[in-house]
Design an enzyme around this catalytic site. Structure first.
Site, PDB file in Angstrom:
ATOM      1  CG  ASP A  34       0.388   3.566  12.229  1.00 54.98           C
ATOM      2  OD1 ASP A  34       0.921   4.289  13.089  1.00 54.98           O
ATOM      3  OD2 ASP A  34       0.957   2.585  11.723  1.00 54.98           O
TER       4      ASP A  34
ATOM      5  CB  CYS B 219      -3.249  -1.051   9.484  1.00 53.92           C
ATOM      6  SG  CYS B 219      -4.523   0.158   9.130  1.00 53.92           S
TER       7      CYS B 219
ATOM      8  NE  ARG C 266      -0.276  -0.314   4.935  1.00 56.38           N
ATOM      9  CZ  ARG C 266       0.650  -1.213   5.265  1.00 56.38           C
ATOM     10  NH1 ARG C 266       0.917  -2.207   4.449  1.00 56.38           N
ATOM     11  NH2 ARG C 266       1.322  -1.115   6.387  1.00 56.38           N
TER      12      ARG C 266
ATOM     13  CB  CYS D  88      -1.123 -11.673  20.490  1.00 57.54           C
ATOM     14  SG  CYS D  88      -0.343 -10.287  21.334  1.00 57.54           S
TER      15      CYS D  88
END
Ligand SMILES: [Zn+2]
Length: 392
Positions: free
Chosen positions: A139, A197, A82, A350
């Site tokens: 972000d 994101c 992106r 995680c």
């Protein structure tokens, strides 16, 4: 509401500039005067990432005379889906430098200023002070609130955008004429509630949809053309292919731009946004292991039950060998608790250690007293234990 142009016009356009910008010059609303204003404009882009890429490229092409880029990160392969201002050969380079090269290639008449550093309370006033307008492509919430507060305190407009999966939002915050970011979002979301994101994913092309709104608004504010998105919020849904415009009012009780502001200077934004919830922060004390510890435990065949609390799509990309997938939501809802073994120590991980900390708090509350979580998560595992695994 139309507003006066933010920037005074430059004295003249050169012959080369007239040729280059001819498609702007023949738009009656822009004309030579508008282009001269762009030439004199100084715009800072916070972040040369997903939103910063199209923003910088189109601001450069449009002829904004001075473009600043602030970013401390380096280009990673996972950015290229992106962040189109960078290319394959830029991997490993500082993003600010890579972006500056692209800007110069698009338009050599732009003066690029590289700020290859993290934006902090110590430098934000000094950096923002050099620019007329800020384009925010950050972000994370801590930086976002810092950008907002610095802009309000300096009286500068800033164009904000945010993206996640198939959804985007954009607005122009300018306390002098309308609401600020805090008027819209007085409090950051609880830590761990809103995935980034990097955790939740983003459709790459969404950056172009929202970044182009940001550039459009920046040009309008700089030149005084049209009605800027001050007091308006654009909500874009790529799956429905809909743009909705919502009114945002200035909050008279806003902590920074309201009638009786309680914030009169920069605050501790990490603390304000909280890296972890209180429960999670309590739960991890004395119950955190490193990836090296985990590696030793696995080699020593210690009887543990290793649980990956990320989402199935992430588990498919990379996992620590021997782990079982139980998404965090199933632990927090209690749904997965019955399936967990009682006779072995539970080890949670995680991606980075935030979600596993939240899940750890839930497990401990449910009676799994000796459960632990892995600091740094699978990202740390890939970096320190097994670099042959893919990072994401
Ligand atoms: Zn406000």
């Amino acid at each position: 509401m139309s507003l006066p142009p933010l920037v005074e016009p430059a004295e003249e356009l050169t012959r080369d500039e007239v040729r280059r910008y001819s498609r702007h010059l023949i738009i009656p609303d822009v004309g030579v005067m508008g282009q001269k204003r762009l030439k004199n404009a100084r715009v800072l882009c916070v972040g040369a990432g997903g939103l910063g890429s199209p923003a910088l490229m189109y601001l450069a092409a449009a002829g904004v005379g001075t473009l600043g880029v602030v970013d401390f990160d380096t280009v990673d392969e996972s950015n290229l889906q992106r962040q189109v201002i960078h290319g394959q050969s830029d991997i490993g380079r500082p993003k600010a430098e890579s972006a500056a090269d692209s800007v110069r290639e698009i338009n050599p008449y732009v003066d690029v200023i590289i700020h290859n550093e993290a934006l902090t309370n110590d430098n934000v006033f000094e950096i923002f002070g050099q620019y007329d307008l800020i384009v925010d492509g950050t972000d994370n919430f801590a930086t976002r609130y810092m950008v907002n507060d610095a802009c309000v305190l300096l009286g500068k407009p800033y164009v904000w955008g945010s993206i996640y999966r198939f959804d985007g939002q954009a607005s122009v915050f300018w306390a002098e004429y309308g609401p600020c970011y805090r008027c819209l979002y007085p409090e950051p979301p609880p830590p761990g509630m809103v995935p980034s994101c990097a955790e939740g994913g983003v459709l790459g092309v969404l950056c172009a949809s929202i970044g182009s709104i940001q550039v459009t608004e920046a040009i309008k504010v700089l030149t005084g053309v049209g009605e800027p998105l001050v007091g308006g919020l654009i909500v874009y849904d790529a799956l429905e292919m809909s743009y909705r415009k919502i009114k945002v009012r200035k909050d008279p009780n806003c902590a920074i731009c309201g009638e009786n502001p309680t914030i009169t200077g920069l605050i501790d934004y990490e603390e304000f946004c909280g890296a972890l919830s209180t429960e999670a922060a309590d739960a991890v004390v004395g119950s955190t292991i490193t990836v090296k510890d985990l590696d030793e435990w696995i080699r020593a065949e210690k009887p543990i039950h290793l649980v990956d609390v990320r989402e199935p799509a992430e588990y498919e990309i990379v996992k620590i060998p021997g782990s079982t997938l139980i998404p965090k939501g199933d632990i927090l809802s209690g749904q997965a608790l019955a399936d967990l073994p009682q006779d072995r120590q539970i080890v949670l991980y995680c991606k980075s250690g935030v979600r596993s900390a939240e899940a750890l708090a839930a497990l401990k509350a449910a009676g799994f007293r000796d459960a632990v979580h892995v600091h740094g998560g699978v990202s740390a595992w890939v970096k320190q234990i097994d670099p042959s695994l893919p990072a994401y």
